[in-house]
Design an enzyme around this catalytic site. Structure first.
Site, PDB file in Angstrom:
ATOM      1  CD  GLU A 278      -3.208   0.651   2.121  1.00 30.97           C
ATOM      2  OE1 GLU A 278      -3.701  -0.485   2.237  1.00 30.97           O
ATOM      3  OE2 GLU A 278      -3.552   1.601   2.836  1.00 30.97           O
ATOM      4  CG  HIS A 307       7.246 -29.107   3.379  1.00 33.29           C
ATOM      5  ND1 HIS A 307       8.013 -30.214   3.115  1.00 33.29           N
ATOM      6  CD2 HIS A 307       7.786 -28.502   4.485  1.00 33.29           C
ATOM      7  CE1 HIS A 307       8.953 -30.314   4.054  1.00 33.29           C
ATOM      8  NE2 HIS A 307       8.846 -29.282   4.885  1.00 33.29           N
ATOM      9  CE  LYS A 420     -10.607   3.063   3.333  1.00 30.84           C
ATOM     10  NZ  LYS A 420     -10.063   3.720   4.521  1.00 30.84           N
TER      11      LYS A 420
END
Ligand code: PA5
Length: 445
Positions: A278, A307, A420
């Site tokens: 960000e 793994h 937003k």
């Protein structure tokens, strides 16, 4: 102590993807010194959002937080309503160092089923809700607050007010006046501190106080990182790791993997990913020129992801820089016992789990380097509040330095804000009618 192990960055080990950091520091000394001096000299300017440098010095606010925690010893469950920078720091530190007895819950999404499940399991009379939003308007956090506010009000009547604590901007947004009007306890997010840089202010310290984290030492560690960020370049750890990240990007390594060898640090990569992505994924530089910089941070946990992802990290495209975080000493250890009939495992008998963990980290670092995959290790003396505070603040400094090297503003987030705004428009918020019409015209809605 926080140390860097840099051998696996050298061209002798990783060929064309590597660099000699000492030579690179000399070559980039001018830019790095200018970055360091600019960040330190701008830190008191509220428009620069560098308040996180000074926050660890603020022991008065910490005392208030600790007094509040003491006065609320009835709390059995603490629910944090917050998202992004308003949740990830406390989540990372509490997973690493939280001791209880309070159970900490994070509501950082608006999927109804988990919220309902939480509401079903909690007892209102033993629950404290900490609503955290710097802007005091983020839709996810506010929706969750409305639901918890009603749930508390239905169960406790006027008593709900003692079960809510607000953390928000001292002046701006909807939450501050609401807290004042209702007489709620409220703590401040300092105006010059952005969400992803807020873990050492009440955004992080309030929830962490309820799970017994040693906050004095967390802040002391952050102050130690500040000291190193002031040092000459040969000792300036965040300037060095920022330069490593910068040079890797310049070599086309567009992915930066962050991989602590610790289950207790399992949420730290999430915090780092948000901090890095960000802050540093930016379309324009400080002069408004289109630059489109940034590298993509990726989370991994050692040994677990040996793994899973390590196959790709070693043998996939040469597009990654890998940061390993390794502890030098355990807080507790366990011997691996010998068991008759399993002598094929005798190489493990009598060894300690921590030795195996360390061997795995070193083995992975070397195996990566053998495939010319550059990597370096941040070695933390141990996992305690002081060293975690140091690491968190180190990474914030690294981000700030990198922003300076790229010439961008690391402290805004226009891409997030746009999302937003679109959400407000789609949800019919007053004042967003024009944007809603634009979105409809673009086929969204
Ligand atoms: O780091 C940031 O600035 C963001 O991730 C914010 O923390 C996030 O968007 C939540 O914002 P607010 O605290 O205003 O609700």
């Amino acid at each position: 102590m926080l140390r860097l192990e840099l051998n696996n960055l050298h061209p002798d080990r990783v060929g064309p993807y590597g660099f000699d950091l000492a030579a690179a520091l000399a070559e980039h000394a001018g830019g790095l010194e200018a970055a360091r001096n600019a960040l330190w000299s701008r830190r008191m300017d509220p428009d620069e959002f560098l308040g996180w440098i000074e926050v660890p010095e603020d022991t008065e606010t910490l005392r208030e937080i600790l007094r509040y925690r003491q006065a609320n010893d009835w709390v059995e469950d603490l629910v944090v309503l917050g998202i992004g920078g308003s949740a990830l720091g406390a989540q990372a530190v509490s997973a690493a160092l939280g001791k209880g007895p309070v159970r900490l819950h994070f509501v950082d999404n608006v999927e109804p089923e988990p919220i309902l499940e939480l509401l079903r399991t909690l007892e209102p009379g033993k629950t404290l809700v900490n609503v955290i939003s710097k802007s005091g308007s983020t839709a996810e956090t506010m929706a969750a607050f409305l639901a918890f506010r009603k749930w508390l009000g239905d169960a406790l009547g006027a008593g709900w007010k003692g079960h809510v604590v607000v953390t928000t901007d001292p002046a701006k947004g909807l939450l501050r006046p609401y807290a004042q009007a209702e007489g709620l306890v409220a703590f401040a997010v300092p105006p010059a501190v952005g969400g992803r840089f807020s873990v050492t202010c009440p955004v992080g310290t309030l929830p962490l106080a309820f799970v017994g984290v040693d906050l004095e030492n967390l802040l002391a560690g952050a102050r130690k990182a500040n000291q190193t960020a002031r040092d000459a370049l040969d000792k300036n750890l965040p300037a060095q790791t920022a330069l490593i990240q910068y040079l890797a990007a310049a070599r086309g390594l567009n992915i930066t993997v962050f991989m602590p060898y610790s289950t207790r640090l399992r949420f730290l990569p999430d915090w780092f990913v948000q901090l890095h992505d960000e802050s540093l994924g930016k379309m324009v530089d400080r002069q408004g020129r289109e630059v489109r910089v940034g590298t993509t941070a990726v989370r991994a946990i050692g040994t677990t992801d040996q793994h899973a992802q390590v196959q790709l990290f070693r043998e996939g495209p040469h597009d990654k820089l890998i940061t390993l975080v390794r502890l030098e000493h355990p807080s507790q250890d366990l011997e691996i016992p010998a068991v008759a009939g399993l002598e094929g495992l005798d190489y493990l008998f009598g060894k300690r789990f921590f030795d195996l963990l360390t061997a795995e980290a070193k083995a992975t670092a070397h195996a990566l380097a053998k495939a010319h995959q550059p990597n370096y290790t941040i070695a933390l003396e141990r996992l305690d509040a002081y060293h975690l505070g140091w690491l968190l603040q180190h990474l914030m400094w690294q981000t700030a330095f990198l922003g300076e090297l790229w010439g961008i503003n690391a402290f805004d987030q226009p891409g997030v804000e746009l999302g937003k705004e679109y959400t407000y428009a789609l949800m019919g918020r007053k004042g967003y009618e024009r944007l809603a019409a634009e979105l409809r015209a673009e086929g969204v809605g």
